[in-house]
Design a protein around this motif. Structure first.
Motif, PDB file in Angstrom:
ATOM      1  N   GLU A  24      26.914  53.838  36.513  1.00  0.00           N
ATOM      2  CA  GLU A  24      27.204  53.805  35.090  1.00  0.00           C
ATOM      3  C   GLU A  24      27.253  52.345  34.652  1.00  0.00           C
ATOM      4  O   GLU A  24      27.861  51.507  35.321  1.00  0.00           O
ATOM      5  CB  GLU A  24      28.551  54.475  34.819  1.00  0.00           C
ATOM      6  N   LEU A  25      26.600  52.052  33.557  1.00  0.00           N
ATOM      7  CA  LEU A  25      26.534  50.665  33.106  1.00  0.00           C
ATOM      8  C   LEU A  25      27.905  50.164  32.668  1.00  0.00           C
ATOM      9  O   LEU A  25      28.676  50.886  32.039  1.00  0.00           O
ATOM     10  CB  LEU A  25      25.546  50.526  31.943  1.00  0.00           C
ATOM     11  N   LYS A  26      28.201  48.911  33.012  1.00  0.00           N
ATOM     12  CA  LYS A  26      29.425  48.266  32.563  1.00  0.00           C
ATOM     13  C   LYS A  26      29.244  47.818  31.110  1.00  0.00           C
ATOM     14  O   LYS A  26      28.122  47.715  30.607  1.00  0.00           O
ATOM     15  CB  LYS A  26      29.727  47.060  33.450  1.00  0.00           C
TER      16      LYS A  26
ATOM     17  N   SER B  85      24.071  35.416  27.712  1.00  0.00           N
ATOM     18  CA  SER B  85      24.725  34.887  28.905  1.00  0.00           C
ATOM     19  C   SER B  85      25.963  35.708  29.208  1.00  0.00           C
ATOM     20  O   SER B  85      26.741  36.033  28.306  1.00  0.00           O
ATOM     21  CB  SER B  85      25.135  33.419  28.711  1.00  0.00           C
ATOM     22  N   VAL B  86      26.155  36.017  30.475  1.00  0.00           N
ATOM     23  CA  VAL B  86      27.332  36.745  30.931  1.00  0.00           C
ATOM     24  C   VAL B  86      28.273  35.760  31.610  1.00  0.00           C
ATOM     25  O   VAL B  86      27.839  34.908  32.397  1.00  0.00           O
ATOM     26  CB  VAL B  86      26.939  37.878  31.907  1.00  0.00           C
ATOM     27  N   SER B  87      29.560  35.864  31.322  1.00  0.00           N
ATOM     28  CA  SER B  87      30.535  34.938  31.897  1.00  0.00           C
ATOM     29  C   SER B  87      31.214  35.545  33.118  1.00  0.00           C
ATOM     30  O   SER B  87      31.185  36.754  33.341  1.00  0.00           O
ATOM     31  CB  SER B  87      31.607  34.590  30.854  1.00  0.00           C
ATOM     32  N   ALA B  88      31.874  34.681  33.897  1.00  0.00           N
ATOM     33  CA  ALA B  88      32.639  35.140  35.052  1.00  0.00           C
ATOM     34  C   ALA B  88      33.780  36.046  34.614  1.00  0.00           C
ATOM     35  O   ALA B  88      34.120  37.023  35.285  1.00  0.00           O
ATOM     36  CB  ALA B  88      33.182  33.936  35.819  1.00  0.00           C
ATOM     37  N   ALA B  89      34.386  35.731  33.459  1.00  0.00           N
ATOM     38  CA  ALA B  89      35.496  36.543  32.960  1.00  0.00           C
ATOM     39  C   ALA B  89      35.045  37.972  32.680  1.00  0.00           C
ATOM     40  O   ALA B  89      35.800  38.931  32.911  1.00  0.00           O
ATOM     41  CB  ALA B  89      36.076  35.914  31.694  1.00  0.00           C
ATOM     42  N   GLU B  90      33.821  38.138  32.183  1.00  0.00           N
ATOM     43  CA  GLU B  90      33.298  39.481  31.926  1.00  0.00           C
ATOM     44  C   GLU B  90      33.082  40.241  33.229  1.00  0.00           C
ATOM     45  O   GLU B  90      33.394  41.431  33.329  1.00  0.00           O
ATOM     46  CB  GLU B  90      31.989  39.396  31.140  1.00  0.00           C
ATOM     47  N   LEU B  91      32.554  39.554  34.243  1.00  0.00           N
ATOM     48  CA  LEU B  91      32.339  40.202  35.538  1.00  0.00           C
ATOM     49  C   LEU B  91      33.669  40.605  36.166  1.00  0.00           C
ATOM     50  O   LEU B  91      33.806  41.694  36.732  1.00  0.00           O
ATOM     51  CB  LEU B  91      31.583  39.266  36.486  1.00  0.00           C
ATOM     52  N   LYS B  92      34.645  39.725  36.086  1.00  0.00           N
ATOM     53  CA  LYS B  92      35.958  40.018  36.666  1.00  0.00           C
ATOM     54  C   LYS B  92      36.614  41.197  35.953  1.00  0.00           C
ATOM     55  O   LYS B  92      37.180  42.094  36.593  1.00  0.00           O
ATOM     56  CB  LYS B  92      36.860  38.788  36.578  1.00  0.00           C
ATOM     57  N   ALA B  93      36.537  41.207  34.621  1.00  0.00           N
ATOM     58  CA  ALA B  93      37.159  42.286  33.858  1.00  0.00           C
ATOM     59  C   ALA B  93      36.548  43.641  34.182  1.00  0.00           C
ATOM     60  O   ALA B  93      37.217  44.675  34.089  1.00  0.00           O
ATOM     61  CB  ALA B  93      37.037  42.001  32.362  1.00  0.00           C
ATOM     62  N   GLU B  94      35.283  43.641  34.598  1.00  0.00           N
ATOM     63  CA  GLU B  94      34.595  44.894  34.924  1.00  0.00           C
ATOM     64  C   GLU B  94      34.614  45.165  36.427  1.00  0.00           C
ATOM     65  O   GLU B  94      33.873  46.015  36.934  1.00  0.00           O
ATOM     66  CB  GLU B  94      33.136  44.831  34.434  1.00  0.00           C
ATOM     67  N   ASP B  95      35.448  44.411  37.169  1.00  0.00           N
ATOM     68  CA  ASP B  95      35.650  44.626  38.612  1.00  0.00           C
ATOM     69  C   ASP B  95      34.374  44.447  39.424  1.00  0.00           C
ATOM     70  O   ASP B  95      34.166  45.124  40.438  1.00  0.00           O
ATOM     71  CB  ASP B  95      36.222  46.031  38.874  1.00  0.00           C
ATOM     72  N   MET B  96      33.517  43.529  38.993  1.00  0.00           N
ATOM     73  CA  MET B  96      32.272  43.270  39.728  1.00  0.00           C
ATOM     74  C   MET B  96      32.449  42.191  40.794  1.00  0.00           C
ATOM     75  O   MET B  96      31.742  42.181  41.798  1.00  0.00           O
ATOM     76  CB  MET B  96      31.171  42.854  38.749  1.00  0.00           C
ATOM     77  N   ILE B  97      33.378  41.259  40.570  1.00  0.00           N
ATOM     78  CA  ILE B  97      33.547  40.166  41.513  1.00  0.00           C
ATOM     79  C   ILE B  97      35.023  39.925  41.802  1.00  0.00           C
ATOM     80  O   ILE B  97      35.899  40.315  41.035  1.00  0.00           O
ATOM     81  CB  ILE B  97      32.914  38.848  40.997  1.00  0.00           C
ATOM     82  N   LYS B  98      35.260  39.287  42.930  1.00  0.00           N
ATOM     83  CA  LYS B  98      36.622  38.952  43.335  1.00  0.00           C
ATOM     84  C   LYS B  98      36.968  37.577  42.771  1.00  0.00           C
ATOM     85  O   LYS B  98      36.257  36.607  43.016  1.00  0.00           O
ATOM     86  CB  LYS B  98      36.736  38.900  44.856  1.00  0.00           C
TER      87      LYS B  98
END
Length: 879
Positions: A3-5, A257-270
């Motif tokens: 499912e898309l974030k 552009s996608v930020s690190a904060a967006e990835l973190k909020a969507e549980d994609m990165i540690k």
């Protein structure tokens, strides 16, 4: 299927908007300016490909997604968007370029595997699809290209004439002869060799089909030779997916552009990355092993709680062999693991150029014993394991490139979801370095190289030791306290390094040291070494640790202190229950599509029947060269290539129904509407069915716009009835139903460079706000108000993480949300004086006023008109 974030949907929405604008405006450059202005409130200049000139007017955009953001999944969805919004084709040819052979094999296997989420995404959005390599494409049948979307996965090297496989692309092949049965009609666009002969080659098949080019990690393919190679195939568009857009050679047109904060909020990165530095490699290795063991304990608890299996893995970066000196090689580190730390040999694997210990190993298998992977640089391509949590590097860190890709391997979050054991939401890095600053700067650079924004990377790195201050403390946010300690003896000021001398004051006569700023581990140790007595050293270390912890607590923001920030939401009562008022209520209210006129207006009919008389218009470039307009010429060629389907009206209506996807409309409702629309074209407009079939994408676009307009009208009526008329009494705003700001996640796309100026913001950084202009002045005014306890810059298009109010068409995200010291809530939507009276502002103001009124005085809404910021203060004082 994945499912898309939310951030992925935003990326694809930006791409869809741009490609749709290219189709409408027929100009890639103008479309880019208009769309970036619409998306980001600042139109950006389009940077066309300079060389070769054949690609100068091609739609050429970049979607910037950092490591771990799911670029391949986005690319899978992008193909269908291009087919529908830009190419107006049911099926297309796609050239999918990757940077290396290892990634080519990996991508090909994933896209061909019907059980893989990537393939499922392709089939769900495209229908029939074939995925192949260049070797298979050399024998492709025309009927396949006519009836399926075909994706050719390759490296750019595969098309270079110097390579054997590359030469075959440009040579005649009997298997491709049937593609050129009408060669006289298309010979002007085909490549002709030096003898004047048109080869029946894959190159010429692609020149006929105008492939959509998807470029994975485009910075690896950005040379003039590469663009020259692409030009030979006459692509229809180039869409780049990369973490690191190029700004020099044919610079990228970054659309989103996608930020690190967006990835973190969507549980994609540690995140954050916890960092520890020591000079002794054995000590740093020992600490890293202990950290991994501690994480495994948390993983066992996590599995008992959630059922998800995680086995934390540690990556160890060794030094390469050198003839001139001894180094900490793979063999040395493996021996230390076994002999000094008693790690079982079956838990260790080498992954180097010579030792391919990971080949064929499924690290996610619960039966797999591997917990330690030793490498030098061999993990750079094609390797992915979200179980990797700890990076221990004893390599000589001369540049960020030494750890860039390996650091990226410990960032991906297992199963892309947050863990209940908080320690498993972070990554851990142990580096041999004499200085925390040096190691942190190296990791910063590595993160930038992995696609993260330069202004955000400092926030991503934190020390493991709680008494060691992060190097990004916001000292300007509060007046720092001082701490004076009396010791048996003190060093002289002259013995201190200049930077350290600014942080402490020494009174040799009184034997006191006054600490003025937090000290790092190496600074604390430097003073300790100058103290003769052991008791003085112990007292000093304790005092520094206490001071660092005191300052750390002092500069914490409300979110870091885990203070609750809950704002009453706009609700509606249903069967005695409060429900958040959202789009579903407008859908549930219902509307009848067939109460609206299905017949095309005269203007719509003209659009449908227009045969594009302007197609083929020529222009003169800045250099004085005559050039054909790229997009009109592309449509002329594609239209000529499409074989018109001899559908009857029922088949055409079924096709239109399939592609007109509206959540609230049944297929039966749409079919009735479409039958009347097509029937009017046939019976009253005298349009032949064959012509309608040929123009089916144009009709699809008109029908979609027509239904959207009717739905907008119906929703506006439902919105009025639910909130302001028949059901107004059921609207409520109470503390029983609130939106809560997540203290852990604030998915800003961009950090405000002046964040440190603000003292009351809920989060450490202010997001998506320029450091000047009217909105910035409004934020400064709010931050200075005595009545405000704390506030937040509300993020647009973040429904999970931002406060919003549902309008008749979409969600309204007010600019600023404030918690007042008296317990009330203040919502501020800034509007320039020139926009304060437009229809959009009126609707938002009316909705905000309703929300405030229904709260019974606990909530305030203000929309100041331009520079009238005093209206904010007045609203607070009056209420």
């Amino acid at each position: 299927m994945f499912e898309l974030k939310t951030y992925q949907e935003s990326v694809l929405e930006s791409l869809s908007t741009y490609l749709k604008a290219c189709h409408t405006l027929q100009d890639a450059s103008f479309a880019y300016y208009k769309v970036t202005e619409q998306l980001w409130e600042q139109g950006l200049s389009y940077r066309a490909i300079k060389d070769p000139s054949e690609l100068a007017d091609i739609p050429y955009v970049c979607l910037r997604v950092p490591t771990g953001g799911g670029k391949t999944l986005l690319a899978c969805h992008a193909v269908a968007i291009a087919n529908k919004e830009y190419l107006n084709l049911e099926y297309s040819l796609v050239l999918w370029l990757v940077p290396s052979n290892a990634i080519r094999v990996q991508t090909l296997l994933a896209l061909q595997n019907r059980n893989h989420p990537y393939r499922q995404a392709l089939e769900n959005t495209l229908g029939r699809v074939s995925v192949m390599d260049v070797g298979e494409a050399l024998y492709i049948n025309k009927s396949i290209l006519d009836s399926e979307t075909v994706i050719i996965v390759a490296t750019l090297q595969a098309f270079r004439v110097e390579e054997k496989e590359g030469r075959k692309v440009y040579e005649s092949a009997g298997a491709l002869h049937h593609h050129f049965s009408e060669i006289e009609k298309v010979k002007d666009i085909l490549y002709t060799d030096e003898n004047g002969v048109i080869p029946f080659s894959l190159e010429n098949v692609m020149r006929l089909r105008r492939p959509l080019v998807i470029v994975d990690e485009a910075h690896n393919a950005r040379t003039e030779l590469s663009f020259g190679t692409l030009a030979r195939f006459r692509p229809s568009a180039i869409i780049e997916f990369t973490a690191t857009p190029d700004n020099t050679n044919n610079p990228s047109n970054v659309l989103h552009s996608v930020s690190a904060a967006e990835l973190k909020a969507e549980d994609m990165i540690k995140l954050p990355i916890r960092l520890e530095t020591k000079t002794d490699w054995q000590a740093i290795l020992s600490d890293a092993i202990a950290q991994r063991a501690e994480l495994e304990k948390h993983a066992e608890i996590e599995q008992r709680t959630t059922g998800d299996y995680i086995r934390p893995i540690m990556l160890i970066q060794a030094q390469p062999h050198r003839q001139d000196k001894q180094t900490l090689t793979v063999e040395v580190l493996e021996k230390s693991l076994v002999d000094d730390h008693h790690i079982p040999a079956e838990q260790i694997v080498r992954a180097t150029g010579d030792d391919r210990g990971l080949d064929g190993v499924d690290l996610k298998d619960p039966q797999c014993p591997i917990r330690f992977v030793i490498t030098v640089q061999a993990l750079r391509e094609g390797w992915d394991c979200p179980f990797a949590y700890v990076l221990c590097s004893v390599a000589e860190q001369r540049s960020s490139g030494a750890v860039e890709q390996i650091l990226g391997r410990v960032l991906r979050m297992p199963y892309s979801k947050s863990r209940s054991e908080k320690e498993l939401n972070q990554a851990y890095t142990f580096v041999t370095s004499p200085n925390f600053f040096i190691a942190a700067k190296m990791l910063e650079d590595a993160l930038v190289d992995s696609g993260f924004q330069k202004q955000e990377v400092k926030d991503l790195i934190k020390p493991i030791d709680a008494t060691q201050p992060a190097f990004i403390f916001g000292y300007t946010k509060a007046a720092l306290p001082k701490k004076t300690i009396t010791l048996p003896t003190t060093p002289s000021t002259g013995q201190l390094a200049p930077e350290l001398g600014k942080k402490i004051e020494i009174d040799e006569a009184a034997n006191t040291i006054t600490i003025k700023e937090p000290l790092h581990e190496d600074e604390k140790a430097a003073v300790a070494e100058l103290l003769a007595a052991p008791e003085a050293e112990a007292a000093w270390v304790q005092a520094v640790n206490e001071y660092n912890q005191e300052v750390a607590e002092l500069v914490k923001t409300p979110s870091e202190k885990k203070i609750s920030f809950k704002v009453p939401a706009l609700c509606i009562k249903r069967s005695g229950q409060l429900e958040l008022f959202e789009e579903d209520h407008l859908l549930d209210y219902g509307w009848n599509l067939n109460a609206y006129d299905p017949k095309l207006t005269n203007a719509e009919f003209t659009r449908l029947t227009d045969e594009g008389g302007a197609i083929g218009v020529v222009d003169v470039s800045a250099e004085g060269k005559i050039k054909t307009q790229f997009i009109p010429e592309l449509y002329r060629q594609l239209q000529a290539m499409v074989s018109v389907t001899n559908w009857n009206d029922a088949q055409l209506i079924h096709w239109l129904d399939y592609y007109l996807r509206f959540q609230e409309l049944t297929s039966e409702e749409k079919s009735v509407f479409l039958t009347a629309m097509v029937g009017d074209l046939l019976d009253n407009r005298g349009m032949p069915l064959s012509q309608i079939n040929r123009k089916k994408f144009n009709l699809l676009e008109i029908a979609q716009q027509k239904i959207i307009a009717y739905r907008k009208d119906a929703r506006k009526q439902a919105y009025e009835q639910l909130l302001f008329k028949d059901h107004a009494a059921e609207v409520a705003v109470t503390p029983e139903k609130c939106f809560s700001f997540d203290p852990e996640n604030y998915p800003r796309r961009k950090k405000c460079s002046a964040s440190d100026m603000f003292t009351k913001h809920f989060y450490p950084d202010v997001g998506d706000l320029e450091d000047k202009g009217e909105e910035f002045m409004c934020a400064q005014f709010i931050d200075s108000m005595d009545e405000v306890d704390f506030w937040v810059r509300n993020l647009d298009r973040q429904p999970q993480f931002s406060f919003w109010l549902q309008t008749s068409t979409d969600k309204f995200y007010p600019d600023f949300i404030c918690k007042l010291k008296n317990g009330k809530f203040l919502v501020v939507e800034y509007k320039g004086a020139d926009r304060w009276s437009n229809d959009d502002s009126k609707e938002k103001r009316r909705l905000g006023d309703l929300w405030a009124m229904k709260s019974g005085g606990s909530c305030l809404f203000v929309m100041p008109k331009g520079h009238d910021l005093g209206a904010i203060k007045q609203a607070v004082l009056v209420n």
